[in-house]
Design a protein around this motif. Structure first.
Motif, PDB file in Angstrom:
ATOM      1  N   MET A  76       0.836  -1.210   0.000  1.00  0.00           N
ATOM      2  CA  MET A  76       0.000   0.000   0.000  1.00  0.00           C
ATOM      3  C   MET A  76       0.867   1.256   0.000  1.00  0.00           C
ATOM      4  O   MET A  76       0.604   2.201  -0.746  1.00  0.00           O
ATOM      5  CB  MET A  76      -0.927   0.007   1.215  1.00  0.00           C
ATOM      6  N   ILE A  77       1.890   1.269   0.837  1.00  0.00           N
ATOM      7  CA  ILE A  77       2.782   2.430   0.895  1.00  0.00           C
ATOM      8  C   ILE A  77       3.446   2.637  -0.458  1.00  0.00           C
ATOM      9  O   ILE A  77       3.523   3.765  -0.966  1.00  0.00           O
ATOM     10  CB  ILE A  77       3.821   2.264   2.025  1.00  0.00           C
ATOM     11  N   ASN A  78       3.911   1.560  -1.068  1.00  0.00           N
ATOM     12  CA  ASN A  78       4.547   1.669  -2.388  1.00  0.00           C
ATOM     13  C   ASN A  78       3.565   2.160  -3.450  1.00  0.00           C
ATOM     14  O   ASN A  78       3.924   2.968  -4.307  1.00  0.00           O
ATOM     15  CB  ASN A  78       5.164   0.335  -2.798  1.00  0.00           C
ATOM     16  N   LEU A  79       2.321   1.650  -3.415  1.00  0.00           N
ATOM     17  CA  LEU A  79       1.300   2.110  -4.369  1.00  0.00           C
ATOM     18  C   LEU A  79       1.028   3.597  -4.197  1.00  0.00           C
ATOM     19  O   LEU A  79       0.957   4.348  -5.176  1.00  0.00           O
ATOM     20  CB  LEU A  79      -0.008   1.339  -4.167  1.00  0.00           C
ATOM     21  N   ILE A  80       0.861   4.008  -2.951  1.00  0.00           N
ATOM     22  CA  ILE A  80       0.586   5.420  -2.669  1.00  0.00           C
ATOM     23  C   ILE A  80       1.753   6.284  -3.143  1.00  0.00           C
ATOM     24  O   ILE A  80       1.545   7.326  -3.773  1.00  0.00           O
ATOM     25  CB  ILE A  80       0.289   5.622  -1.163  1.00  0.00           C
ATOM     26  N   LYS A  81       2.981   5.837  -2.884  1.00  0.00           N
ATOM     27  CA  LYS A  81       4.171   6.575  -3.351  1.00  0.00           C
ATOM     28  C   LYS A  81       4.207   6.637  -4.868  1.00  0.00           C
ATOM     29  O   LYS A  81       4.503   7.678  -5.457  1.00  0.00           O
ATOM     30  CB  LYS A  81       5.454   5.911  -2.839  1.00  0.00           C
ATOM     31  N   GLU A  82       3.916   5.513  -5.503  1.00  0.00           N
ATOM     32  CA  GLU A  82       3.941   5.450  -6.962  1.00  0.00           C
ATOM     33  C   GLU A  82       2.943   6.440  -7.566  1.00  0.00           C
ATOM     34  O   GLU A  82       3.286   7.200  -8.479  1.00  0.00           O
ATOM     35  CB  GLU A  82       3.625   4.023  -7.421  1.00  0.00           C
ATOM     36  N   PHE A  83       1.714   6.437  -7.053  1.00  0.00           N
ATOM     37  CA  PHE A  83       0.713   7.386  -7.556  1.00  0.00           C
ATOM     38  C   PHE A  83       1.090   8.818  -7.196  1.00  0.00           C
ATOM     39  O   PHE A  83       0.900   9.740  -7.996  1.00  0.00           O
ATOM     40  CB  PHE A  83      -0.688   7.036  -7.027  1.00  0.00           C
ATOM     41  N   ASP A  84       1.649   9.026  -6.003  1.00  0.00           N
ATOM     42  CA  ASP A  84       2.061  10.372  -5.590  1.00  0.00           C
ATOM     43  C   ASP A  84       3.141  10.923  -6.516  1.00  0.00           C
ATOM     44  O   ASP A  84       3.108  12.100  -6.896  1.00  0.00           O
ATOM     45  CB  ASP A  84       2.554  10.329  -4.141  1.00  0.00           C
ATOM     46  N   GLN A  85       4.100  10.078  -6.899  1.00  0.00           N
ATOM     47  CA  GLN A  85       5.161  10.505  -7.816  1.00  0.00           C
ATOM     48  C   GLN A  85       4.607  10.865  -9.191  1.00  0.00           C
ATOM     49  O   GLN A  85       5.181  11.672  -9.907  1.00  0.00           O
ATOM     50  CB  GLN A  85       6.230   9.423  -7.937  1.00  0.00           C
ATOM     51  N   MET A  86       3.470  10.271  -9.544  1.00  0.00           N
ATOM     52  CA  MET A  86       2.815  10.591 -10.815  1.00  0.00           C
ATOM     53  C   MET A  86       1.956  11.854 -10.688  1.00  0.00           C
ATOM     54  O   MET A  86       1.417  12.327 -11.682  1.00  0.00           O
ATOM     55  CB  MET A  86       1.921   9.413 -11.247  1.00  0.00           C
ATOM     56  N   GLY A  87       1.804  12.350  -9.456  1.00  0.00           N
ATOM     57  CA  GLY A  87       0.957  13.512  -9.232  1.00  0.00           C
ATOM     58  C   GLY A  87      -0.516  13.146  -9.145  1.00  0.00           C
ATOM     59  O   GLY A  87      -1.396  13.968  -9.401  1.00  0.00           O
ATOM     60  N   VAL A  88      -0.788  11.904  -8.774  1.00  0.00           N
ATOM     61  CA  VAL A  88      -2.157  11.387  -8.703  1.00  0.00           C
ATOM     62  C   VAL A  88      -2.528  11.171  -7.233  1.00  0.00           C
ATOM     63  O   VAL A  88      -1.788  10.536  -6.482  1.00  0.00           O
ATOM     64  CB  VAL A  88      -2.282  10.063  -9.489  1.00  0.00           C
ATOM     65  N   ALA A  89      -3.692  11.694  -6.831  1.00  0.00           N
ATOM     66  CA  ALA A  89      -4.183  11.523  -5.460  1.00  0.00           C
ATOM     67  C   ALA A  89      -5.169  10.362  -5.402  1.00  0.00           C
ATOM     68  O   ALA A  89      -5.822  10.040  -6.394  1.00  0.00           O
ATOM     69  CB  ALA A  89      -4.855  12.804  -4.983  1.00  0.00           C
ATOM     70  N   ILE A  90      -5.273   9.770  -4.222  1.00  0.00           N
ATOM     71  CA  ILE A  90      -6.233   8.685  -3.988  1.00  0.00           C
ATOM     72  C   ILE A  90      -7.140   9.130  -2.852  1.00  0.00           C
ATOM     73  O   ILE A  90      -6.665   9.587  -1.810  1.00  0.00           O
ATOM     74  CB  ILE A  90      -5.531   7.368  -3.604  1.00  0.00           C
ATOM     75  N   LYS A  91      -8.458   8.980  -3.075  1.00  0.00           N
ATOM     76  CA  LYS A  91      -9.430   9.298  -2.024  1.00  0.00           C
ATOM     77  C   LYS A  91     -10.201   8.033  -1.688  1.00  0.00           C
ATOM     78  O   LYS A  91     -10.698   7.344  -2.571  1.00  0.00           O
ATOM     79  CB  LYS A  91     -10.401  10.386  -2.487  1.00  0.00           C
ATOM     80  N   PHE A  92     -10.308   7.774  -0.382  1.00  0.00           N
ATOM     81  CA  PHE A  92     -11.043   6.615   0.105  1.00  0.00           C
ATOM     82  C   PHE A  92     -12.381   7.126   0.621  1.00  0.00           C
ATOM     83  O   PHE A  92     -12.441   7.821   1.641  1.00  0.00           O
ATOM     84  CB  PHE A  92     -10.241   5.885   1.175  1.00  0.00           C
ATOM     85  N   LEU A  93     -13.441   6.788  -0.072  1.00  0.00           N
ATOM     86  CA  LEU A  93     -14.758   7.378   0.174  1.00  0.00           C
ATOM     87  C   LEU A  93     -15.329   7.046   1.548  1.00  0.00           C
ATOM     88  O   LEU A  93     -15.764   7.945   2.270  1.00  0.00           O
ATOM     89  CB  LEU A  93     -15.726   6.950  -0.929  1.00  0.00           C
ATOM     90  N   ASP A  94     -15.353   5.784   1.933  1.00  0.00           N
ATOM     91  CA  ASP A  94     -15.954   5.402   3.212  1.00  0.00           C
ATOM     92  C   ASP A  94     -15.170   5.921   4.410  1.00  0.00           C
ATOM     93  O   ASP A  94     -15.735   6.191   5.464  1.00  0.00           O
ATOM     94  CB  ASP A  94     -16.093   3.884   3.320  1.00  0.00           C
ATOM     95  N   ASP A  95     -13.850   6.022   4.245  1.00  0.00           N
ATOM     96  CA  ASP A  95     -13.003   6.469   5.346  1.00  0.00           C
ATOM     97  C   ASP A  95     -12.877   7.987   5.395  1.00  0.00           C
ATOM     98  O   ASP A  95     -12.420   8.542   6.392  1.00  0.00           O
ATOM     99  CB  ASP A  95     -11.612   5.829   5.225  1.00  0.00           C
ATOM    100  N   GLY A  96     -13.228   8.654   4.284  1.00  0.00           N
ATOM    101  CA  GLY A  96     -13.141  10.105   4.226  1.00  0.00           C
ATOM    102  C   GLY A  96     -11.716  10.630   4.289  1.00  0.00           C
ATOM    103  O   GLY A  96     -11.469  11.723   4.783  1.00  0.00           O
ATOM    104  N   ILE A  97     -10.761   9.842   3.785  1.00  0.00           N
ATOM    105  CA  ILE A  97      -9.368  10.291   3.800  1.00  0.00           C
ATOM    106  C   ILE A  97      -8.806  10.315   2.389  1.00  0.00           C
ATOM    107  O   ILE A  97      -9.352   9.702   1.472  1.00  0.00           O
ATOM    108  CB  ILE A  97      -8.492   9.400   4.709  1.00  0.00           C
ATOM    109  N   SER A  98      -7.718  11.042   2.244  1.00  0.00           N
ATOM    110  CA  SER A  98      -7.100  11.224   0.943  1.00  0.00           C
ATOM    111  C   SER A  98      -5.586  11.207   1.101  1.00  0.00           C
ATOM    112  O   SER A  98      -5.065  11.511   2.178  1.00  0.00           O
ATOM    113  CB  SER A  98      -7.543  12.571   0.353  1.00  0.00           C
ATOM    114  N   THR A  99      -4.885  10.886   0.015  1.00  0.00           N
ATOM    115  CA  THR A  99      -3.416  10.911   0.049  1.00  0.00           C
ATOM    116  C   THR A  99      -2.885  12.321  -0.146  1.00  0.00           C
ATOM    117  O   THR A  99      -1.684  12.529  -0.108  1.00  0.00           O
ATOM    118  CB  THR A  99      -2.821   9.999  -1.034  1.00  0.00           C
ATOM    119  N   GLU A 100      -3.772  13.255  -0.345  1.00  0.00           N
ATOM    120  CA  GLU A 100      -3.336  14.646  -0.510  1.00  0.00           C
ATOM    121  C   GLU A 100      -2.849  15.165   0.843  1.00  0.00           C
ATOM    122  O   GLU A 100      -3.555  15.076   1.840  1.00  0.00           O
ATOM    123  CB  GLU A 100      -4.493  15.510  -1.023  1.00  0.00           C
ATOM    124  N   GLY A 101      -1.638  15.663   0.879  1.00  0.00           N
ATOM    125  CA  GLY A 101      -1.090  16.225   2.114  1.00  0.00           C
ATOM    126  C   GLY A 101      -0.392  15.191   2.973  1.00  0.00           C
ATOM    127  O   GLY A 101      -0.615  13.988   2.866  1.00  0.00           O
TER     128      GLY A 101
END
Length: 183
Positions: A76-101
């Motif tokens: 998960m950490i690697n996926l989040i880093k990979e998308f972050d390096q691409m400038g892509v954010a991930i939002k988790f709807l049920d949890d109400g959290i995002s990788t932004e910030g």
């Protein structure tokens, strides 16, 4: 900014409909929803791979729940880093959290660890259940095939079908079927 969606279930018997419908209500176009029917313990998933190819800087990926993206913390950490390096954010709807910030990334890392621990607990409980069932005499796996040679030998020695069944721990009808096939 484009919206993409990702949905995953663990087995082919499970349905993706609820997740896909949730993504659609958040205005994700049908051709931008990527799905997998595979375990979250691996990142080798065709839908996820295609999503990685399609997204570009500034895009946002919507996922209904954190554990739908993955179950392994390191992955998960690697996926989040990979998308972050691409400038892509991930939002988790049920949890109400995002990788932004920074705070979002920290919370996701913690929740990923929790998801991985839950998966380990599920596997532990499953194994405990199997062990208890085995202790009670439950047998797992494929039924053993009939030993036709043993059935014929016992029958030729005058042992009846009921007794053969008891000795070989098979149904009497199986004994008759085996004897009928030998003719």
């Amino acid at each position: 900014m484009r919206l993409f969606g990702y949905a995953r279930v663990s087995t082919s018997q499970q349905s993706l409909d609820a997740q896909v419908n949730t993504l659609r209500t958040h205005k994700v176009w049908k051709n931008r929803i990527f799905t997998d029917k595979a375990s979250g313990s691996t990142v080798d998933r065709p839908g996820l791979d295609m999503l990685k190819v399609k997204v570009e800087e500034g895009d946002i990926i919507l996922v209904t729940k954190l554990d739908r993206l993955g179950r392994d913390t390191a992955d998960m950490i690697n996926l989040i880093k990979e998308f972050d390096q691409m400038g892509v954010a991930i939002k988790f709807l049920d949890d109400g959290i995002s990788t932004e910030g920074t705070m979002g990334k920290m919370v996701i890392t913690i929740l990923s660890a929790v998801a991985e621990a839950e998966r380990a607990r599920i596997m532990e409980r499953t194994n405990e259940g199997r062990t208890q069932a085995k202790a009670k005499g439950v047998r797992f796996g494929r039924r053993r095939s009939l030993d036709r040679k043993a059935i014929l030998e016992l029958h030729q020695n005058g042992v009846g079908a009921t007794e053969i069944g008891k000795r070989l721990k098979i149904a009497r009808s199986s004994v008759y079927n085996a004897l009928g096939e030998s003719d």
